[in-house]
Design a protein around this motif. Structure first.
Motif, PDB file in Angstrom:
ATOM      1  N   PHE B  28     -19.380 -24.450  15.254  1.00 29.80           N
ATOM      2  CA  PHE B  28     -20.791 -24.685  14.992  1.00 29.80           C
ATOM      3  C   PHE B  28     -21.598 -23.593  15.684  1.00 29.80           C
ATOM      4  O   PHE B  28     -21.175 -22.999  16.664  1.00 29.80           O
ATOM      5  CB  PHE B  28     -21.225 -26.088  15.455  1.00 29.80           C
ATOM      6  N   CYS B  29     -22.770 -23.359  15.148  1.00 33.52           N
ATOM      7  CA  CYS B  29     -23.588 -22.253  15.625  1.00 33.52           C
ATOM      8  C   CYS B  29     -24.539 -22.740  16.712  1.00 33.52           C
ATOM      9  O   CYS B  29     -25.252 -23.722  16.506  1.00 33.52           O
ATOM     10  CB  CYS B  29     -24.375 -21.687  14.452  1.00 33.52           C
ATOM     11  N   GLU B  30     -24.544 -22.075  17.840  1.00 34.49           N
ATOM     12  CA  GLU B  30     -25.431 -22.492  18.928  1.00 34.49           C
ATOM     13  C   GLU B  30     -26.746 -21.748  18.919  1.00 34.49           C
ATOM     14  O   GLU B  30     -27.733 -22.215  19.473  1.00 34.49           O
ATOM     15  CB  GLU B  30     -24.737 -22.250  20.275  1.00 34.49           C
ATOM     16  N   GLU B  31     -26.718 -20.565  18.316  1.00 33.02           N
ATOM     17  CA  GLU B  31     -27.936 -19.747  18.335  1.00 33.02           C
ATOM     18  C   GLU B  31     -28.252 -19.217  16.962  1.00 33.02           C
ATOM     19  O   GLU B  31     -27.366 -18.749  16.252  1.00 33.02           O
ATOM     20  CB  GLU B  31     -27.697 -18.548  19.244  1.00 33.02           C
ATOM     21  N   PHE B  32     -29.503 -19.273  16.596  1.00 31.41           N
ATOM     22  CA  PHE B  32     -29.926 -18.771  15.298  1.00 31.41           C
ATOM     23  C   PHE B  32     -30.938 -17.649  15.518  1.00 31.41           C
ATOM     24  O   PHE B  32     -31.624 -17.604  16.534  1.00 31.41           O
ATOM     25  CB  PHE B  32     -30.593 -19.888  14.482  1.00 31.41           C
ATOM     26  N   LYS B  33     -31.001 -16.758  14.530  1.00 31.47           N
ATOM     27  CA  LYS B  33     -32.035 -15.725  14.633  1.00 31.47           C
ATOM     28  C   LYS B  33     -32.671 -15.512  13.266  1.00 31.47           C
ATOM     29  O   LYS B  33     -32.063 -15.783  12.225  1.00 31.47           O
ATOM     30  CB  LYS B  33     -31.464 -14.402  15.175  1.00 31.47           C
ATOM     31  N   VAL B  34     -33.889 -15.030  13.308  1.00 31.04           N
ATOM     32  CA  VAL B  34     -34.634 -14.786  12.069  1.00 31.04           C
ATOM     33  C   VAL B  34     -34.659 -13.284  11.816  1.00 31.04           C
ATOM     34  O   VAL B  34     -35.034 -12.511  12.695  1.00 31.04           O
ATOM     35  CB  VAL B  34     -36.084 -15.320  12.205  1.00 31.04           C
ATOM     36  N   THR B  35     -34.229 -12.886  10.624  1.00 31.00           N
ATOM     37  CA  THR B  35     -34.294 -11.460  10.279  1.00 31.00           C
ATOM     38  C   THR B  35     -35.720 -11.166   9.845  1.00 31.00           C
ATOM     39  O   THR B  35     -36.357 -11.993   9.195  1.00 31.00           O
ATOM     40  CB  THR B  35     -33.369 -11.117   9.102  1.00 31.00           C
ATOM     41  N   GLU B  96     -29.884 -24.639   2.594  1.00 32.92           N
ATOM     42  CA  GLU B  96     -28.910 -25.346   1.766  1.00 32.92           C
ATOM     43  C   GLU B  96     -27.538 -25.378   2.411  1.00 32.92           C
ATOM     44  O   GLU B  96     -26.611 -25.955   1.871  1.00 32.92           O
ATOM     45  CB  GLU B  96     -28.832 -24.675   0.386  1.00 32.92           C
ATOM     46  N   HIS B  97     -27.414 -24.722   3.575  1.00 35.85           N
ATOM     47  CA  HIS B  97     -26.118 -24.655   4.256  1.00 35.85           C
ATOM     48  C   HIS B  97     -25.751 -26.044   4.770  1.00 35.85           C
ATOM     49  O   HIS B  97     -26.616 -26.779   5.235  1.00 35.85           O
ATOM     50  CB  HIS B  97     -26.245 -23.672   5.422  1.00 35.85           C
ATOM     51  N   ASP B  98     -24.467 -26.402   4.700  1.00 33.76           N
ATOM     52  CA  ASP B  98     -24.009 -27.675   5.283  1.00 33.76           C
ATOM     53  C   ASP B  98     -24.049 -27.553   6.794  1.00 33.76           C
ATOM     54  O   ASP B  98     -23.319 -26.762   7.371  1.00 33.76           O
ATOM     55  CB  ASP B  98     -22.550 -27.963   4.868  1.00 33.76           C
ATOM     56  N   LEU B  99     -24.887 -28.348   7.412  1.00 29.14           N
ATOM     57  CA  LEU B  99     -25.064 -28.214   8.858  1.00 29.14           C
ATOM     58  C   LEU B  99     -24.188 -29.200   9.616  1.00 29.14           C
ATOM     59  O   LEU B  99     -23.920 -30.299   9.148  1.00 29.14           O
ATOM     60  CB  LEU B  99     -26.525 -28.486   9.236  1.00 29.14           C
ATOM     61  N   LYS B 100     -23.791 -28.801  10.815  1.00 30.89           N
ATOM     62  CA  LYS B 100     -23.054 -29.712  11.688  1.00 30.89           C
ATOM     63  C   LYS B 100     -24.078 -30.384  12.616  1.00 30.89           C
ATOM     64  O   LYS B 100     -25.152 -29.849  12.879  1.00 30.89           O
ATOM     65  CB  LYS B 100     -22.013 -28.938  12.488  1.00 30.89           C
ATOM     66  N   GLN B 101     -23.720 -31.552  13.130  1.00 30.65           N
ATOM     67  CA  GLN B 101     -24.662 -32.333  13.947  1.00 30.65           C
ATOM     68  C   GLN B 101     -25.201 -31.538  15.127  1.00 30.65           C
ATOM     69  O   GLN B 101     -26.360 -31.669  15.503  1.00 30.65           O
ATOM     70  CB  GLN B 101     -23.979 -33.591  14.479  1.00 30.65           C
ATOM     71  N   GLN B 102     -24.325 -30.705  15.709  1.00 33.29           N
ATOM     72  CA  GLN B 102     -24.754 -29.937  16.888  1.00 33.29           C
ATOM     73  C   GLN B 102     -25.793 -28.878  16.547  1.00 33.29           C
ATOM     74  O   GLN B 102     -26.395 -28.282  17.435  1.00 33.29           O
ATOM     75  CB  GLN B 102     -23.551 -29.237  17.538  1.00 33.29           C
ATOM     76  N   GLU B 103     -25.961 -28.590  15.257  1.00 28.65           N
ATOM     77  CA  GLU B 103     -26.849 -27.496  14.847  1.00 28.65           C
ATOM     78  C   GLU B 103     -28.265 -27.967  14.519  1.00 28.65           C
ATOM     79  O   GLU B 103     -29.187 -27.156  14.453  1.00 28.65           O
ATOM     80  CB  GLU B 103     -26.264 -26.785  13.609  1.00 28.65           C
ATOM     81  N   PHE B 104     -28.446 -29.278  14.311  1.00 26.90           N
ATOM     82  CA  PHE B 104     -29.736 -29.769  13.824  1.00 26.90           C
ATOM     83  C   PHE B 104     -30.890 -29.343  14.730  1.00 26.90           C
ATOM     84  O   PHE B 104     -31.882 -28.761  14.278  1.00 26.90           O
ATOM     85  CB  PHE B 104     -29.735 -31.294  13.712  1.00 26.90           C
ATOM     86  N   LEU B 105     -30.779 -29.662  16.017  1.00 27.30           N
ATOM     87  CA  LEU B 105     -31.907 -29.402  16.919  1.00 27.30           C
ATOM     88  C   LEU B 105     -32.134 -27.912  17.134  1.00 27.30           C
ATOM     89  O   LEU B 105     -33.282 -27.456  17.157  1.00 27.30           O
ATOM     90  CB  LEU B 105     -31.695 -30.098  18.266  1.00 27.30           C
ATOM     91  N   ASN B 106     -31.051 -27.154  17.290  1.00 30.06           N
ATOM     92  CA  ASN B 106     -31.210 -25.712  17.519  1.00 30.06           C
ATOM     93  C   ASN B 106     -31.881 -25.047  16.331  1.00 30.06           C
ATOM     94  O   ASN B 106     -32.778 -24.220  16.484  1.00 30.06           O
ATOM     95  CB  ASN B 106     -29.837 -25.057  17.762  1.00 30.06           C
ATOM     96  N   ALA B 172     -34.916 -34.739  10.350  1.00 27.65           N
ATOM     97  CA  ALA B 172     -35.093 -35.689  11.452  1.00 27.65           C
ATOM     98  C   ALA B 172     -35.253 -34.932  12.766  1.00 27.65           C
ATOM     99  O   ALA B 172     -36.057 -35.304  13.622  1.00 27.65           O
ATOM    100  CB  ALA B 172     -33.896 -36.637  11.530  1.00 27.65           C
ATOM    101  N   ALA B 173     -34.508 -33.858  12.931  1.00 30.34           N
ATOM    102  CA  ALA B 173     -34.613 -33.058  14.152  1.00 30.34           C
ATOM    103  C   ALA B 173     -35.999 -32.448  14.269  1.00 30.34           C
ATOM    104  O   ALA B 173     -36.626 -32.490  15.337  1.00 30.34           O
ATOM    105  CB  ALA B 173     -33.550 -31.949  14.146  1.00 30.34           C
TER     106      ALA B 173
END
Lengths: 243, 242
Positions: B28-35, B96-106, B172-173
């Motif tokens: 799961f992804c912990e960090e996201f960035k915006v291009t 549209e990506h299938d997200l994992k629970q750990q990714e919602f808030l981040n 929800a997040a």
């Protein structure tokens, strides 16, 4: 860290009640019963955010207005010096320790007097002497006076071998938070009910009445059933399928 | 799931056990960035969770290309989690990506980083009708419900979600973060039979144009069937509903 919607006020000396996400969700059901049976006018509600919880939103079951409940809520009852937390989802896998650490940090900084954790344990993990008699047990981190008919959770053979405190299989964060409180010299009590998964509404009711003997929360001998328990298992089957 | 016939499986528990090693999702992804992060949005931020709201919002603006992407690192690869579209007084983020629970808030926090003070947030999502719990189902009614934060202007445009329904996920997040931070946020959930975009499944989202912030924006309320036909956005071609 715990992020509160608003300033919670001075809760020094208050008793904090926290449900453990455990088998049958009995602890969370117990807190539902407590909240349903406390006068709404006496409660202040705060939404709380923590990254270790699965985010959920739902219409508030206690207030009649357009309030929204989130994954973690704190209810402050100043008259009774209580802070009751309710967890409406679960702790993300691997995140239990982070949640416990942040929660106890808040607990210490707020100067709260005692933590009471309500939860459950797998009924199939009972030892022989636990199969008969009461299904309710308690554990404390420090010496604490409890009602005479309260039964302390017995050690199992595995616990004696490791020399540790009793293990609580299926109890979620119960044993870990108790261990942390013991290490940090914080007053904590864990109340447990043996149960299996299924319709655990009765377990929630019984646990609430057990907690009420230790920390008086409500005055009723027969507590009301929470509104949020409607359609727990979905709505009724459509009659059209029997035509 | 059993991997062979006769395998004895342990009973499934309905609670999330945070110590269950099997439940710990990997990758799961912990960090996201915006291009190419755009300027902060001051008016309206619309977040689309899933394919249905993503298709619907694209019908509301004409031929605007994505101006940015939300990327996350998954197994050492950069994966696109969402696209950002910009108009004169709105920003739409589709995910549209299938997200994992750990990714919602981040991911929710990353998306809210695109907005400035005073911006209103609208989250659009869809759920299967079997998840909707109510006393009595009125079958002819398209089931669209909402929840909103205290600071979002009061509206009776959409019926409020009834007890004891609850929602999880990216929307929800975002609503949870908005509630705690005092941001104005409105969440609309469309309960559908199928997740294929067609005139019936997208019809529920038309309710958002009853909101003042949408009426004041430059987004246009689409004629869903015509727009789907003209953009050939419906699949497969044997779908009766256009």
């Amino acid at each position: 860290m715990l992020v509160f919607e608003d300033e919670i006020g001075d809760v020094a000396g208050f008793t904090v009640i926290l449900p453990a996400v455990s088998v049958g969700n009995a602890g969370q059901l117990c807190v539902d019963v407590l909240l349903e049976n406390i006068q709404k006018e006496k409660m202040k509600t705060f939404q709380v955010l923590h990254p270790s919880l699965v985010p959920v939103v739902a219409p508030d079951t206690l207030l009649e207005n357009t309030s929204v409940s989130t994954a973690l809520q704190a209810y402050v009852i100043e008259d009774s010096k209580l802070v009751i937390f309710q967890i409406r989802s679960g702790i993300l896998p691997g995140q239990g320790s982070a949640f416990i650490a942040d929660f106890l940090k808040w607990f210490k900084e707020s100067g709260c007097a005692e933590l009471v954790v309500v939860g459950s344990m797998h009924a199939h993990e009972r030892i022989d002497k636990q199969i008969t008699g009461t299904d309710l047990r308690y554990l404390t981190s420090l010496e604490r006076k409890v009602p005479d008919d309260f039964v302390k959770l017995e050690h199992r053979e595995q616990d004696l071998e490791t020399g540790g405190e009793p293990n609580i299989p299926g109890g979620g964060i119960s044993s870990r938070i108790l261990r942390q409180c013991h290490q940090q010299n914080l007053a904590a009590t864990v109340l447990i009910k043996f149960c299996s998964e299924g319709d655990n509404s009765t377990d929630g009711m019984v646990l609430a009445q057990y907690l009420n003997l230790l920390v008086p929360v409500f005055n009723k001998s027969r507590p009301k059933i929470p509104k949020s328990w409607q359609h727990l298992f979905g709505h009724s089957a459509p009659v059209q399928m029997f035509w | 799931m059993a991997s062979f016939f006769g395998e004895v499986l342990p009973p499934r528990s309905r609670i999330l056990d945070d110590e269950d090693l099997d439940a710990m999702e990997e990758g799961f992804c912990e960090e996201f960035k915006v291009t190419s992060p755009p300027e902060l949005e001051k008016n309206l931020l619309i977040v689309c969770e899933g394919s249905l709201p993503g298709v619907y919002t694209q019908l509301c603006f004409n031929n605007i290309q994505a101006c940015g992407e939300i990327l996350g690192k998954s197994s050492d690869k950069e994966v696109s989690y969402g696209k950002i579209f910009r108009g004169s007084n709105w920003t739409v983020v589709t995910c549209e990506h299938d997200l994992k629970q750990q990714e919602f808030l981040n991911l929710g926090n990353t998306i809210l980083g695109l907005m400035d003070k005073g911006c209103q947030i609208i989250c659009l999502t869809a759920r299967h009708i079997s998840e909707f719990r109510v006393e009595e189902m009125i079958e002819d009614e398209s089931v669209v419900r909402c929840l909103s934060s205290k600071s979002f202007p009061a509206t009776d445009a959409v019926k409020r979600l009834e007890i004891p329904n609850l929602l999880t996920g990216l929307s929800a997040a975002i609503l949870s973060i908005a509630i705690v931070k005092g941001l104005p946020c409105f969440l609309l959930v469309n309960y559908v039979d199928l997740f294929t975009p067609d005139s019936m499944t997208l019809q529920g989202y038309q309710s958002i144009f009853k909101l003042k912030c949408l009426q004041e924006s430059s987004l246009e309320k689409p004629n869903v069937s015509e727009a789907l036909k003209s953009r050939q956005l419906f699949r497969p071609s044997n779908n009766l509903y256009i």
